[in-house]
Design a protein around this motif. Sequence first.
Motif, PDB file in Angstrom:
ATOM      1  N   LEU A  54      -2.155   8.493 -28.088  1.00 38.55           N
ATOM      2  CA  LEU A  54      -2.962   7.835 -28.659  1.00 38.55           C
ATOM      3  C   LEU A  54      -2.865   7.474 -30.574  1.00 38.55           C
ATOM      4  O   LEU A  54      -2.664   6.781 -30.613  1.00 38.55           O
ATOM      5  CB  LEU A  54      -4.234   8.246 -28.458  1.00 38.55           C
ATOM      6  CG  LEU A  54      -4.706   8.143 -26.682  1.00 38.55           C
ATOM      7  CD1 LEU A  54      -6.276   8.861 -26.725  1.00 38.55           C
ATOM      8  CD2 LEU A  54      -4.927   6.161 -26.969  1.00 38.55           C
ATOM      9  N   PHE A  55      -2.278   9.116 -30.572  1.00 37.09           N
ATOM     10  CA  PHE A  55      -2.409   9.452 -32.337  1.00 37.09           C
ATOM     11  C   PHE A  55      -0.679   7.749 -32.249  1.00 37.09           C
ATOM     12  O   PHE A  55      -1.182   7.446 -33.239  1.00 37.09           O
ATOM     13  CB  PHE A  55      -2.053  10.411 -32.772  1.00 37.09           C
ATOM     14  CG  PHE A  55      -1.450  10.665 -33.934  1.00 37.09           C
ATOM     15  CD1 PHE A  55      -2.698  10.493 -35.250  1.00 37.09           C
ATOM     16  CD2 PHE A  55      -0.487  10.949 -34.805  1.00 37.09           C
ATOM     17  CE1 PHE A  55      -2.325  10.599 -36.072  1.00 37.09           C
ATOM     18  CE2 PHE A  55       0.238  10.717 -36.364  1.00 37.09           C
ATOM     19  CZ  PHE A  55      -1.293  10.872 -36.747  1.00 37.09           C
ATOM     20  N   GLU A  56       0.082   8.626 -31.566  1.00 36.43           N
ATOM     21  CA  GLU A  56       1.951   7.296 -32.536  1.00 36.43           C
ATOM     22  C   GLU A  56       0.978   5.980 -31.789  1.00 36.43           C
ATOM     23  O   GLU A  56       1.561   4.897 -32.166  1.00 36.43           O
ATOM     24  CB  GLU A  56       2.833   7.982 -31.668  1.00 36.43           C
ATOM     25  CG  GLU A  56       2.494   9.493 -31.699  1.00 36.43           C
ATOM     26  CD  GLU A  56       4.570   9.928 -32.074  1.00 36.43           C
ATOM     27  OE1 GLU A  56       4.491   9.054 -32.027  1.00 36.43           O
ATOM     28  OE2 GLU A  56       3.952  11.618 -31.910  1.00 36.43           O
ATOM     29  N   GLU A  57       0.291   5.890 -31.078  1.00 37.07           N
ATOM     30  CA  GLU A  57       0.240   4.369 -30.909  1.00 37.07           C
ATOM     31  C   GLU A  57      -0.615   3.662 -31.809  1.00 37.07           C
ATOM     32  O   GLU A  57      -1.056   2.557 -32.510  1.00 37.07           O
ATOM     33  CB  GLU A  57      -0.951   4.017 -29.488  1.00 37.07           C
ATOM     34  CG  GLU A  57       0.281   4.319 -28.172  1.00 37.07           C
ATOM     35  CD  GLU A  57      -0.366   4.455 -26.799  1.00 37.07           C
ATOM     36  OE1 GLU A  57      -1.785   4.306 -26.649  1.00 37.07           O
ATOM     37  OE2 GLU A  57       0.690   4.992 -25.904  1.00 37.07           O
ATOM     38  N   GLY A  58      -1.788   4.631 -32.501  1.00 35.79           N
ATOM     39  CA  GLY A  58      -2.392   3.720 -33.591  1.00 35.79           C
ATOM     40  C   GLY A  58      -3.494   3.572 -33.050  1.00 35.79           C
ATOM     41  O   GLY A  58      -4.635   3.087 -33.353  1.00 35.79           O
ATOM     42  N   GLN A  59      -4.340   4.420 -31.705  1.00 35.71           N
ATOM     43  CA  GLN A  59      -5.252   4.380 -31.321  1.00 35.71           C
ATOM     44  C   GLN A  59      -6.374   5.601 -32.183  1.00 35.71           C
ATOM     45  O   GLN A  59      -6.864   5.097 -32.246  1.00 35.71           O
ATOM     46  CB  GLN A  59      -5.454   4.202 -30.123  1.00 35.71           C
ATOM     47  CG  GLN A  59      -5.038   3.081 -29.369  1.00 35.71           C
ATOM     48  CD  GLN A  59      -4.609   3.630 -27.839  1.00 35.71           C
ATOM     49  OE1 GLN A  59      -6.265   2.967 -27.256  1.00 35.71           O
ATOM     50  NE2 GLN A  59      -4.359   2.808 -27.404  1.00 35.71           N
ATOM     51  N   PHE A  61      -6.512   8.659 -34.797  1.00 38.27           N
ATOM     52  CA  PHE A  61      -6.163   8.734 -35.898  1.00 38.27           C
ATOM     53  C   PHE A  61      -6.515  10.888 -36.633  1.00 38.27           C
ATOM     54  O   PHE A  61      -6.834  11.035 -35.961  1.00 38.27           O
ATOM     55  CB  PHE A  61      -6.387   8.110 -37.548  1.00 38.27           C
ATOM     56  CG  PHE A  61      -6.069   6.653 -37.840  1.00 38.27           C
ATOM     57  CD1 PHE A  61      -4.932   6.413 -38.268  1.00 38.27           C
ATOM     58  CD2 PHE A  61      -6.513   6.293 -36.098  1.00 38.27           C
ATOM     59  CE1 PHE A  61      -4.381   5.183 -37.843  1.00 38.27           C
ATOM     60  CE2 PHE A  61      -5.996   4.378 -36.293  1.00 38.27           C
ATOM     61  CZ  PHE A  61      -5.799   4.008 -37.410  1.00 38.27           C
ATOM     62  N   VAL A  62      -6.678  11.062 -37.471  1.00 39.65           N
ATOM     63  CA  VAL A  62      -6.183  12.132 -37.628  1.00 39.65           C
ATOM     64  C   VAL A  62      -8.059  12.771 -37.436  1.00 39.65           C
ATOM     65  O   VAL A  62      -8.238  13.984 -37.160  1.00 39.65           O
ATOM     66  CB  VAL A  62      -5.812  12.570 -39.374  1.00 39.65           C
ATOM     67  CG1 VAL A  62      -6.978  14.552 -39.763  1.00 39.65           C
ATOM     68  CG2 VAL A  62      -4.240  12.505 -39.501  1.00 39.65           C
ATOM     69  N   PRO A  63      -8.246  11.961 -37.744  1.00 38.44           N
ATOM     70  CA  PRO A  63     -10.259  12.935 -37.900  1.00 38.44           C
ATOM     71  C   PRO A  63     -10.522  12.705 -35.988  1.00 38.44           C
ATOM     72  O   PRO A  63     -10.552  13.704 -35.790  1.00 38.44           O
ATOM     73  CB  PRO A  63     -10.984  11.654 -37.885  1.00 38.44           C
ATOM     74  CG  PRO A  63     -10.250  11.396 -39.600  1.00 38.44           C
ATOM     75  CD  PRO A  63      -8.812  11.251 -39.441  1.00 38.44           C
ATOM     76  N   GLU A  64      -9.629  12.058 -35.178  1.00 33.56           N
ATOM     77  CA  GLU A  64      -9.970  11.895 -33.596  1.00 33.56           C
ATOM     78  C   GLU A  64      -9.105  13.101 -32.929  1.00 33.56           C
ATOM     79  O   GLU A  64      -9.376  14.395 -32.176  1.00 33.56           O
ATOM     80  CB  GLU A  64      -9.695  10.955 -32.949  1.00 33.56           C
ATOM     81  CG  GLU A  64     -10.799   9.568 -32.791  1.00 33.56           C
ATOM     82  CD  GLU A  64     -10.517   8.803 -35.202  1.00 33.56           C
ATOM     83  OE1 GLU A  64      -9.750   9.219 -35.593  1.00 33.56           O
ATOM     84  OE2 GLU A  64     -11.369   7.997 -35.591  1.00 33.56           O
ATOM     85  N   MET A  65      -7.730  12.901 -33.860  1.00 36.32           N
ATOM     86  CA  MET A  65      -6.689  14.725 -33.380  1.00 36.32           C
ATOM     87  C   MET A  65      -7.241  15.060 -33.135  1.00 36.32           C
ATOM     88  O   MET A  65      -7.279  16.212 -32.454  1.00 36.32           O
ATOM     89  CB  MET A  65      -5.610  14.070 -33.930  1.00 36.32           C
ATOM     90  CG  MET A  65      -4.056  13.543 -32.949  1.00 36.32           C
ATOM     91  SD  MET A  65      -3.095  13.873 -33.730  1.00 36.32           S
ATOM     92  CE  MET A  65      -1.950  14.624 -33.140  1.00 36.32           C
ATOM     93  N   LEU A  66      -8.040  16.119 -34.770  1.00 35.08           N
ATOM     94  CA  LEU A  66      -8.571  17.293 -34.946  1.00 35.08           C
ATOM     95  C   LEU A  66      -9.696  17.318 -33.757  1.00 35.08           C
ATOM     96  O   LEU A  66     -10.211  18.703 -33.423  1.00 35.08           O
ATOM     97  CB  LEU A  66      -9.682  17.185 -36.147  1.00 35.08           C
ATOM     98  CG  LEU A  66      -8.922  17.606 -37.635  1.00 35.08           C
ATOM     99  CD1 LEU A  66      -9.590  17.147 -38.815  1.00 35.08           C
ATOM    100  CD2 LEU A  66      -7.799  18.761 -37.329  1.00 35.08           C
ATOM    101  N   ILE A  67     -10.848  16.829 -33.993  1.00 33.16           N
ATOM    102  CA  ILE A  67     -11.823  16.742 -33.071  1.00 33.16           C
ATOM    103  C   ILE A  67     -11.599  17.482 -31.415  1.00 33.16           C
ATOM    104  O   ILE A  67     -12.099  17.758 -30.600  1.00 33.16           O
ATOM    105  CB  ILE A  67     -12.703  15.580 -32.900  1.00 33.16           C
ATOM    106  CG1 ILE A  67     -13.310  15.254 -33.917  1.00 33.16           C
ATOM    107  CG2 ILE A  67     -14.155  15.770 -31.276  1.00 33.16           C
ATOM    108  CD1 ILE A  67     -13.990  13.880 -34.150  1.00 33.16           C
ATOM    109  N   SER A  68     -10.122  15.922 -30.920  1.00 34.72           N
ATOM    110  CA  SER A  68     -10.084  17.009 -29.719  1.00 34.72           C
ATOM    111  C   SER A  68      -9.347  18.693 -29.756  1.00 34.72           C
ATOM    112  O   SER A  68      -9.502  18.544 -28.505  1.00 34.72           O
ATOM    113  CB  SER A  68      -8.430  15.341 -29.391  1.00 34.72           C
ATOM    114  OG  SER A  68      -8.953  14.793 -29.374  1.00 34.72           O
TER     115      SER A  68
END
Lengths: 218, 350
Positions: A54-59, A61-68
């Motif tokens: 999802l990050f690589e597809e641009g869906q 970003f860093v905040p969402e990744m951190l939360i996951s």
Amino acid sequence: MSAAGQWDVLQQAIIDGKTAAVESEVRRLLEAGAAPESIINEGMIPAMIKVGELFEEGQFFVPEMLISARAMRAGLAIVKPLLRSTEKVTKAKVVLGTIQGDLHDIGKNLVGMMLEGAGYEVIDLGTDVPPDKFVQTAKEQQASLIGVSALLTTTMIRMQDVVRSVEQAGLKGKVGVLVGGAPVNERFAKEIGADGYAPNASAAVRVADSLLGKLKGA
Amino acid sequence: MRLDQLAVAAYRDGRRMVAPLLGYPGVQLTGSTIRQNTFNSELHARSLQALAERFRPDLLFFMMNLSLEAGALGLPVRYPLQESASVEEHPVRRASDLEQFRQIDPLADALIQAHIDTMRRMKDLLPAGILRGGYVVGPFTLAGLLMGATSLALATVEQPELVTEVVEFARGVVEAYGRELVKAGAQVIAILEPTATFLSPAAFRKFAGRADRQVIQALQEESSRKAATAGEEVMTILHICGDAGHLVEAMAETGAQGLSLDSDVDLAAAARRVPADVVLVGNIDPVAVMGAGDQEAVAAAVEHLLEAMDPYPNFILSTGCDLPWNTPLANVETFMRAGRGWRRQAGHDK
């Protein structure tokens, strides 16, 4: 619930970054008899792979990744103590840190969480880490990889001292050095002789996996 | 005069504006350290004068210090001899934590005053024709220094109202300092917003872009007050290091006259995505090419970039970020020579 679908709730909770939901689902799975290593390998790791996609597809970003990643770690904290020492769920050990002189940690933290989510054991040395300390820790902990982060153009040059230190310790080919951080790029990584470069935390997992394969083959 | 008018006028004359982010290498010319320059405005201005006289860039900024405003608020800052300063602690966890900082006048800080004084001295010491540039940290990036970048990133999703409040507080600090730089004679101000690189375009617009726009408006308002007598208006550049390619449109919406982008960004592609009156500033790799490369590599990189940007009048040749202090001066000379040697190719004129 089908065998393939038994991880759906856990995976969705990780992707959505819902820590409490991850914790309760992990407990439910354990009570239902799921093996701790299966929860990690079949439940958590695929979820973090999806987060990376999802990050690589641009869906994401860093905040969402951190939360996951934080939600995943909460689940991991419940499962890990239950693993028997004979169970192999760790791909390899990675010594991670931000280079000496640099106090920035968001990139390093994110890489650490993504590597953990991909099955690595991460030894996080924090920020402002002297080059020798990376290598000394890798030796002591028998780590396969060293991950070095820098956010400043003035400190990134010191990453080459980690590469040198690995060579001096006779660990070239046995311990791979992976570099990253906002000002770092492929060209710089090659110039200093690093074994791998990752432009982001998701790519770091891919590069670490590929590097690990090469080291094992060496 | 706006930045795009200057860049386009140069282009029409068949040349490019050339302005590497040079500050730190000035220490080589005065035999000093970054730390000494940070604390001593007289020395700082002399280092910049030496750079200006030797390389004759079209625009020269003082030395970059992302920790300046945070230090002025009392946050502990580490000032190494020959490296960028770094903030060591990030104490804001909740909105009430801001109260202690509201009591502080950042303009009373000695280092803030030293930088304002450096700008005043630049006015006297820099040769005519070289634009005087100053930096301010972006409000979102200052919020990151107050809260810690990881906490700030999480809060953009989980506590957006807290982020808005911290950014709003930071905006006041940045504006106050920026206005003083304008009064001291800054002709160009670059807003440094590197922490915003991790945001989505939507989150950038919400948390960083809106505040950046307000800072830009405040600086322009301050300079138009001053312009009545001095006849010049401040030009603004928004700088984000790292890969900010996904933010180019959102950055342009802030009203910044220039966008300074790092070497990871495809500048020609960015030129197709911004209005013609927004100048792209960049983006030779400051470390791998300028710091560690040889003169051949510098010349090749500059020529390649000039060629890629050839169709675009709204471009200033620069580096992607500030140069390391020990960048070989011969590399800077090569950069300037290659930039000055550019001539517009026939048929490329939008």
